[in-house]
Design a protein around this motif. Structure first.
Motif, short mmCIF file in Angstrom:
data_model
loop_
_atom_site.label_atom_id
_atom_site.label_comp_id
_atom_site.label_asym_id
_atom_site.label_seq_id
_atom_site.Cartn_x
_atom_site.Cartn_y
_atom_site.Cartn_z
N ASP A 167 -8.57 -2.67 7.33
CA ASP A 167 -7.57 -3.31 8.18
C ASP A 167 -8.08 -3.41 9.60
N SER A 168 -7.27 -4.04 10.43
CA SER A 168 -7.67 -4.32 11.81
C SER A 168 -7.73 -3.07 12.66
N THR A 193 0.80 -1.22 0.00
CA THR A 193 0.00 0.00 0.00
C THR A 193 0.84 1.27 0.00
N GLU A 212 -4.26 -6.51 7.18
CA GLU A 212 -4.79 -5.78 6.04
C GLU A 212 -5.67 -6.71 5.21
N GLU A 244 -9.65 6.22 0.78
CA GLU A 244 -9.57 5.39 1.99
C GLU A 244 -9.59 6.26 3.23
N ASP A 281 6.63 -0.53 1.39
CA ASP A 281 6.13 -1.91 1.23
C ASP A 281 6.78 -2.58 0.02
N SER A 324 -9.51 1.01 9.32
CA SER A 324 -9.47 1.67 8.01
C SER A 324 -10.45 1.00 7.06
N THR A 353 -0.66 -5.16 12.22
CA THR A 353 -1.86 -4.78 11.48
C THR A 353 -2.25 -5.92 10.55
N SER A 384 -8.51 -7.20 1.84
CA SER A 384 -9.02 -6.65 0.59
C SER A 384 -9.78 -7.73 -0.16
N GLU A 408 0.96 -7.77 8.88
CA GLU A 408 2.22 -7.04 8.99
C GLU A 408 2.69 -7.03 10.44
N LEU A 440 -11.23 -2.42 0.67
CA LEU A 440 -10.09 -2.69 1.53
C LEU A 440 -10.32 -2.16 2.92
N ASN A 463 -3.32 -9.92 4.66
CA ASN A 463 -1.88 -9.83 4.90
C ASN A 463 -1.65 -9.33 6.32
#
Length: 744
Positions: free
Chosen positions: A228-229, A128, A737, A258, A132, A232, A735, A739, A712, A226, A710
């Motif tokens: 995340d935890s 993202t 992620e 986002e 990365d 977002s 985190t 999608s 991280e 998308l 994913n």
């Protein structure tokens, strides 16, 4: 600044804007009908149906005379057809390079270290942001910041310059003081070492080139959601079409919006972008391209931590704070936007000669709050957080490049030459920094309700930089296996800024290389590069913040070997030695050029599919760096700040044969200990981060649907992520992620 200088800048500004407008109008509005035959359907460099899809495909950017199995060598005016395949890159290995003077070349023929992060690898990792992508590249580490707002980077221990080290499509320099989306990029390439022979005045760490996605032969319509935890949530679209007679027009549009919740409690914002890549095959000889990218972000920047003053030559660092706690007010965000435009024309005279011309502009604007935690008690954590309000920041790059490429013979030898010229204007206007302070605790942060403004402010005066150059590259095929290349560049560099001595420097710089194919799939090379380059600009924390340092000469030698194994696995090993005039922040807090540093190291990388159904990207670097000359004798023999001896990465994806469409992956990323300053008075520890992920693709009502997760920093490790410029940064926590994408 004189009215004459202001007027000159204004005229250049209007001229380039007019040329950009003319290029866009010409590309979209049309140049009139043509009776010449259309180009055979080709996929632009970097698209999912480009040369990466087939080892025999020839890139659009390949210069005449470059060897390619797809080039039939037929006479006539029509360009050679390009073989199109619908399959993706096999594994994570690139076939060609699209950066600098190496555009369109097979990776085995490149006499330099160029690491390519392919679209397949970006997709597998759910990338993202810029770091990365480049964390897969040996020798890349964070500099100064933790990457929450943008990615300060160093390569081989040398900090990249955010205003001159980052490029779009290998042609347009862009400013890196903002988040860089990866959703609209086909690949990211890192050209390491001295690169000023092609790109002009820039730091010898290298160049980061982001190649835009373009429309290929297959239409694309995909929608992604998308999250995340942290909470977002966002959406992205990717649409590509070829249309018109003979599919001569191509357009690819990407966009994302986002809402961002960071791993730091109370720190939230947004990031969004829209981009378009347009191309027009006007005739069998002429092709036009136009690229546009617009980015907007809002985020609260976490405070960096300033190391304390050394006592008896030693700095005591604080204990590791909780990475999820915000040290600054959450109502003081940084707003940033960036708009980049690039127009390019390629014209083929005949089978042996072609020319290209590009003109572009990139403008980044920021209303910024930058924060530093300082003057603290190591035991209790009580100290002061200082905020710098910097409204009205702007970074403007304008760039023009023209070159001619061709090949000819002298007796039994074939010459492939590039002759070109480029000019870049960099402008940064006046702005004023206002300073605010508040009491804070590093270990037990409190909500800050009131800031105390300092009675003084710091003015930044407008900078004007002009970087011009003429260059010549001549690659000579002595035999079918042996190539030598000689190159020379004449550079002219001028800069002006109120209160700072102006510069007007001219220099002619040479380089050379030799490449030998031991076998059709293995090559060795040796190169020497000497270039007028930049040691960078002073950091925001220095008394001479943002001042561009005087031009200096760097020299680099490199030898390497590459081989392409079965499964399209590319293995590279390189040994390099770079000598760079070095800059340090002295005892008066002035960032100045006053020494010499030597960077010597060994790099290794492997990309591809060494085992069926397993794709791998691995890299490692051992670096021996030290200061060899300095006006401060205490720095001699010391390691430059933020320079790890060892970095390594390993990422692998396994496609499960028993369940078609399922892939699992894992990665590890190691960065060794780094000195917080050039005197080596303290070190931040090394760390290893782990990632994990899975992807599943299937079809629902005839539509391809994929879901992906994913993880991280899987172990939620606490670590110092960066040092440099009198700051250290805390790495971000774990985190997840998520999608999901549907292709229509």
């Amino acid at each position: 600044m004189s009215y004459a200088v202001q007027g000159l800048h204004g005229r250049r500004h209007r001229l380039i804007n007019a040329l950009l407008a003319a290029g866009v109008i010409g590309a979209i509005g049309g140049l009139g009908p043509t009776t010449q035959p259309a180009l055979a359907a080709d996929a632009p460099a970097g698209s999912v149906t480009s040369a990466d899809s087939d080892v025999n495909a020839k890139s659009d950017n390949a210069r005449p005379g470059e060897k390619s199995a797809a080039d039939p060598g037929q006479p006539g005016q029509q360009l050679a057809p390009i073989k199109i395949t619908s399959g993706k890159t096999q594994g994570f290995a690139p076939k060609s390079v699209e950066t600098g003077q190496y555009r369109g070349q097979d990776a085995l023929d490149v006499a330099a270290t160029v690491n390519v992060v392919t679209r397949d690898l970006l997709d597998a990792q759910g990338a993202t942001g810029l770091f990365d992508a480049v964390r897969n590249v040996a020798g890349v580490s964070r500099q100064q910041l933790n990457g929450l707002a943008y990615d300060n980077l160093s390569v081989r221990g040398i900090a990249l310059d955010n205003r001159s080290s980052f490029y779009i499509d290998g042609l347009l320099p862009i400013d890196n003081n903002i988040w860089m989306p990866m959703e609209d990029k086909e690949r990211v390439e890192v050209l390491k070492g001295a690169s000023a022979l092609y790109y002009g005045f820039t730091v010898p760490a290298g160049i980061v080139n982001m190649v835009m996605k373009r429309a290929g032969s297959d239409p694309v319509t995909s929608l992604s959601v998308l999250g995340d935890s942290n909470g977002s949530i966002g959406a992205a679209v990717d649409i590509a079409r070829r249309f018109g007679p003979d599919d001569r027009f191509g357009l690819r549009v990407n966009a994302m919006d986002e809402h961002v919740e960071t791993p730091i409690e109370g720190d939230r914002g947004y990031r969004k972008f829209v981009s378009a890549a347009f191309d027009w095959r006007v005739s069998s000889r002429l092709k036009l391209q136009y690229d546009l990218e617009h980015i907007e972000t809002k985020i609260v920047e976490q405070a960096g931590i300033a190391p304390l003053t050394a006592v008896n030559g030693v700095i005591t660092l604080p204990a590791m704070p909780d990475p999820s706690r915000l040290l600054v007010p959450n109502n003081r965000p940084t707003y940033a936007s960036a708009t980049s435009q690039l127009v390019r024309a390629d014209y083929t005279f005949n089978d042996h000669w072609s020319a290209n011309f590009s003109i572009g502009q990139s403008i980044t604007r920021r209303d910024r709050w930058a924060w530093v935690f300082q003057k603290y008690n190591v035991a209790t954590g009580t100290g002061t957080v200082q905020g710098s309000q910097q409204n009205g920041q702007m970074y403007e790059n304008k760039n023009v490049r023209a070159e001619v490429n061709g090949d000819f013979k002298t007796g039994p030898f074939t010459h492939t030459v590039t002759v070109g010229g480029t000019q870049n204007w960099l402008f940064q206007p006046d702005f004023t920094t206002y300073t605010y302070t508040a009491t804070q605790n590093l270990y037990d942060p409190i909500d800050i309700a009131k800031l105390t403004r300092s009675a003084t402010s710091k003015a930044f005066y407008a900078q004007h930089v002009r970087n011009s150059g003429l260059y010549l590259f001549d690659q000579i095929d002595l035999t079918s296996r042996l190539q030598v290349m000689g190159a020379v560049r004449y550079s002219q560099y001028t800069s002006s800024q109120a209160g700072t001595p102006g510069q007007n420097i001219n220099r002619t710089s040479p380089s050379g290389s030799i490449t030998y194919r031991l076998t059709p799939n293995t090559s060795v090379y040796a190169s020497y590069v000497e270039a007028l380059e930049s040691p960078g600009s002073a950091p925001a924390t220095a008394a001479n913040a943002y001042q561009i340092l005087p031009a200096a000469v760097s020299r680099q030698e490199e030898v390497g070997v590459r081989t392409r194994l079965p499964g399209n696995t590319l293995v590279s090993v390189a040994l390099f030695n770079l000598r760079q005039p070095s800059a340090e922040t002295n005892t008066s807090n002035v960032y100045t050029l006053d020494g010499m540093a030597r960077y010597r190291g060994l790099e290794f990388s492997v990309q591809g599919e060494p085992v069926r159904n397993v794709s791998v990207s691995a890299s490692a670097m051992y670096l021996d760096a030290k200061t060899t000359e300095s006006s401060d004798p205490t720095l001699l023999g010391k390691v430059p700040e933020n320079t790890p001896h060892v970095t390594a990465s390993l990422f692998a994806e396994y496609r499960v044969p028993a369940l078609t469409g399922l892939a699992v992956n894992g990665g590890l990323y190691y960065t060794g200990p780094r000195a917080v300053n050039g005197a080596n008075q303290a070190w931040i520890g090394g760390y290893t981060l782990f990632t994990a992920g899975l992807r599943y693709e299937t079809r629902v009502h005839g539509k391809r649907v994929s879901v992906q997760a994913n993880l991280e920093n899987a172990t939620n490790k606490r670590y110092w992520s960066a040092a440099g410029s009198n700051q250290i940064a805390v790495g971000l926590g774990r985190t997840v992620e998520l999608s999901s994408t549907i292709d229509f």
